[in-house]
Write a protein that holds these residues in place. Structure first.
Motif, mmCIF file in Angstrom:
data_model
loop_
_atom_site.group_PDB
_atom_site.id
_atom_site.type_symbol
_atom_site.label_atom_id
_atom_site.label_comp_id
_atom_site.label_asym_id
_atom_site.label_seq_id
_atom_site.Cartn_x
_atom_site.Cartn_y
_atom_site.Cartn_z
ATOM 1 N N ILE A 35 2.719 -41.237 -31.528
ATOM 2 C CA ILE A 35 1.757 -41.551 -32.592
ATOM 3 C C ILE A 35 0.580 -40.577 -32.560
ATOM 4 N N ARG A 36 0.086 -40.262 -31.372
ATOM 5 C CA ARG A 36 -1.036 -39.314 -31.251
ATOM 6 C C ARG A 36 -0.617 -37.933 -31.763
ATOM 7 N N GLN A 37 0.563 -37.506 -31.351
ATOM 8 C CA GLN A 37 1.081 -36.217 -31.803
ATOM 9 C C GLN A 37 1.252 -36.204 -33.325
ATOM 10 N N ALA A 38 1.847 -37.249 -33.866
ATOM 11 C CA ALA A 38 2.057 -37.338 -35.308
ATOM 12 C C ALA A 38 0.727 -37.373 -36.061
ATOM 13 N N ALA A 39 -0.284 -38.020 -35.468
ATOM 14 C CA ALA A 39 -1.603 -38.054 -36.099
ATOM 15 C C ALA A 39 -2.205 -36.649 -36.166
ATOM 16 N N PHE A 40 -2.056 -35.869 -35.107
ATOM 17 C CA PHE A 40 -2.533 -34.483 -35.135
ATOM 18 C C PHE A 40 -1.814 -33.703 -36.229
ATOM 19 N N PHE A 41 -0.475 -33.752 -36.212
ATOM 20 C CA PHE A 41 0.295 -32.966 -37.175
ATOM 21 C C PHE A 41 0.064 -33.452 -38.602
ATOM 22 N N GLY A 42 0.113 -34.765 -38.813
ATOM 23 C CA GLY A 42 -0.126 -35.305 -40.150
ATOM 24 C C GLY A 42 -1.539 -35.018 -40.642
ATOM 25 N N GLY A 43 -2.507 -35.152 -39.733
ATOM 26 C CA GLY A 43 -3.901 -34.875 -40.107
ATOM 27 C C GLY A 43 -4.115 -33.430 -40.513
ATOM 28 N N PHE A 44 -3.568 -32.506 -39.733
ATOM 29 C CA PHE A 44 -3.728 -31.097 -40.081
ATOM 30 C C PHE A 44 -2.924 -30.723 -41.320
ATOM 31 N N GLN A 45 -1.754 -31.342 -41.489
ATOM 32 C CA GLN A 45 -0.967 -31.056 -42.693
ATOM 33 C C GLN A 45 -1.671 -31.595 -43.935
ATOM 34 N N PHE A 46 -2.491 -32.620 -43.789
ATOM 35 C CA PHE A 46 -3.320 -33.092 -44.894
ATOM 36 C C PHE A 46 -4.519 -32.164 -45.099
ATOM 37 N N LEU A 47 -5.187 -31.832 -44.007
ATOM 38 C CA LEU A 47 -6.441 -31.084 -44.067
ATOM 39 C C LEU A 47 -6.265 -29.641 -44.541
ATOM 40 N N MET A 48 -5.252 -28.973 -44.060
ATOM 41 C CA MET A 48 -5.102 -27.545 -44.373
ATOM 42 C C MET A 48 -4.894 -27.265 -45.865
ATOM 43 N N PRO A 49 -4.070 -28.020 -46.594
ATOM 44 C CA PRO A 49 -3.977 -27.750 -48.034
ATOM 45 C C PRO A 49 -5.300 -28.006 -48.759
ATOM 46 N N VAL A 50 -6.040 -29.013 -48.289
ATOM 47 C CA VAL A 50 -7.338 -29.301 -48.900
ATOM 48 C C VAL A 50 -8.286 -28.123 -48.672
ATOM 49 N N ILE A 51 -8.308 -27.597 -47.446
ATOM 50 C CA ILE A 51 -9.147 -26.426 -47.158
ATOM 51 C C ILE A 51 -8.695 -25.242 -48.001
ATOM 52 N N GLY A 52 -7.387 -25.033 -48.084
ATOM 53 C CA GLY A 52 -6.852 -23.942 -48.903
ATOM 54 C C GLY A 52 -7.229 -24.083 -50.357
ATOM 55 N N TRP A 53 -7.170 -25.306 -50.851
ATOM 56 C CA TRP A 53 -7.530 -25.555 -52.240
ATOM 57 C C TRP A 53 -8.995 -25.218 -52.472
ATOM 58 N N VAL A 54 -9.850 -25.601 -51.519
ATOM 59 C CA VAL A 54 -11.281 -25.326 -51.640
ATOM 60 C C VAL A 54 -11.539 -23.817 -51.614
ATOM 61 N N LEU A 55 -10.863 -23.145 -50.729
ATOM 62 C CA LEU A 55 -11.055 -21.687 -50.643
ATOM 63 C C LEU A 55 -10.614 -20.981 -51.918
ATOM 64 N N GLY A 56 -9.577 -21.535 -52.530
ATOM 65 C CA GLY A 56 -9.099 -20.978 -53.786
ATOM 66 C C GLY A 56 -8.412 -19.637 -53.628
ATOM 67 N N SER A 57 -8.153 -19.028 -54.711
ATOM 68 C CA SER A 57 -7.350 -17.804 -54.712
ATOM 69 C C SER A 57 -8.116 -16.556 -54.267
ATOM 70 N N SER A 58 -9.422 -16.613 -54.165
ATOM 71 C CA SER A 58 -10.197 -15.413 -53.825
ATOM 72 C C SER A 58 -9.921 -14.877 -52.423
ATOM 73 N N VAL A 59 -9.502 -15.749 -51.507
ATOM 74 C CA VAL A 59 -9.227 -15.290 -50.145
ATOM 75 C C VAL A 59 -7.735 -15.302 -49.813
#
Length: 186
Positions: A35-59
């Motif tokens: 569960i701890r491992q899945a929380a890390f992976f699931g959390g980052f898989q949620f967070l990274m697209p959100v960060i990417g979306w915020v950064l947008g296409s400029s980078v």
């Protein structure tokens, strides 16, 4: 929604493989570890697209230029360390110290870098990033749990060679990411 679900499954495959590797190599692997491992992976898989979306296409070009190298180096270091620790022969270390939060953090980052690029694509396509991120995170969480338990089963059967195999798997995943980006992704 079906497209996002398919993307989520695709993004979760590296986390699935690493989860199997962890389940194989960590003796005494428990439900809490899965569960701890899945929380890390699931959390980052949620967070990274959100960060990417915020950064947008400029980078986008900067991230794409190095993401495969970052994932490769992180997985090479983690996998190499697992092999080194296994060859030391100190079985006590394997039980208590193999699945640290630090290790899970680096594994989660390494397996979710592609999700950052997907988030940038989502910004270009004007996708609802919260909805997409939640789907990606939940799918990754579930698939990571399945991988962890599959790995635990294999680890119980393989015993002494399990940690070496887990390290090799991580190195191979990193190599696959690097080769795909260099020869296929440009």
């Amino acid at each position: 929604m079906i497209t996002i679900l398919l993307i989520a499954v695709s993004l979760a495959m590296d986390a699935f493989a690493v989860s199997i590797s962890n389940g194989v190599s960590v003796r005494g692997f428990r439900k809490q570890d899965a569960i701890r491992q899945a929380a890390f992976f699931g959390g980052f898989q949620f967070l990274m697209p959100v960060i990417g979306w915020v950064l947008g296409s400029s980078v986008k070009t900067y991230i794409e230029a190095v993401d495969h190298w970052i994932a490769f180096i992180l997985l090479l270091i983690i996998g190499g360390n697992m092999i080194r620790e296994s060859l030391k022969g100190d079985d006590e270390d394997k039980v208590s110290g193999a699945l640290t939060n630090k290790m899970l953090f680096f594994q989660a980052v390494a397996t979710s870098i592609d999700a950052l690029a997907v988030g940038i694509s989502f910004a270009i396509l004007d996708v609802n990033i919260i909805q997409a991120g939640v789907v990606i995170g939940i799918v990754s969480f579930a698939i990571s749990c399945m991988g962890a338990w599959a790995g635990k089963y294999l680890g119980d059967k393989l015993q002494s060679k399990a940690e070496i195999m887990g390290g090799i798997v991580l190195i191979l995943i990193g190599t696959k990411i690097l080769v795909e980006h260099i020869f296929i992704g440009g």
